[in-house]
Design a protein around this motif. Structure first.
Motif: not given
Length: 141
Positions: A16-21, A57-60
């Motif tokens: 969901v977060m990557i799709e938002e980005l 949030g997300f951090l890669g």
């Protein structure tokens, strides 16, 4: 607020977060394949920032070893703060986390790429000590 390592069970949340980005939907089976592959790669590191079990949030990140540096570098591959939680210092928290992570992995610098259309993100990175030192070129195949 808590930053924790991503687990296999976080697949849907991360998707969901990557799709938002990226402002698009990914095929679930393909996304899962790459997600699992990256979780098993010792140089790829994923973290979620959450508050009261809500993912904010997300951090890669990826540690890599370019020959033209002859020392390890850290690349931030994704940094996402979900829209309802922006402007609350969560992005700064993730940058500080990445800086600490890079030091513990003996990285000499942190690099990242950001789409040209993300001008607010560019201003954020500059405010957090990053400089525009390179051009990134891509060729879609």
């Amino acid at each position: 607020m808590n930053i924790r390592e991503v687990q296999v069970g976080d697949l849907e949340t991360v998707k969901v977060m990557i799709e938002e980005l990226e402002e698009l939907k990914f095929d679930s089976l393909v996304f899962e394949k790459y997600f699992i592959s990256n979780l098993n790669d010792p140089n790829v590191h994923y973290y979620i920032v959450e508050n009261q079990n809500q993912s904010l949030g997300f951090l890669g990140m990826r540690v890599f070893y370019p020959l033209h540096h002859c020392e390890p570098l850290l690349e931030i591959t994704e940094l996402i703060v979900m829209p309802g939680f922006r402007n609350q210092k969560i992005g700064e928290l993730l940058i500080k986390f990445a800086v600490g992570f890079s030091k513990t992995h003996n990285c000499s610098q942190i690099e990242l790429s950001s789409n040209l259309k993300r001008t607010k993100a560019h201003a954020f990175y500059i405010r957090n000590g990053f400089t525009k030192g390179h051009f990134k070129f891509s060729k879609r195949l």
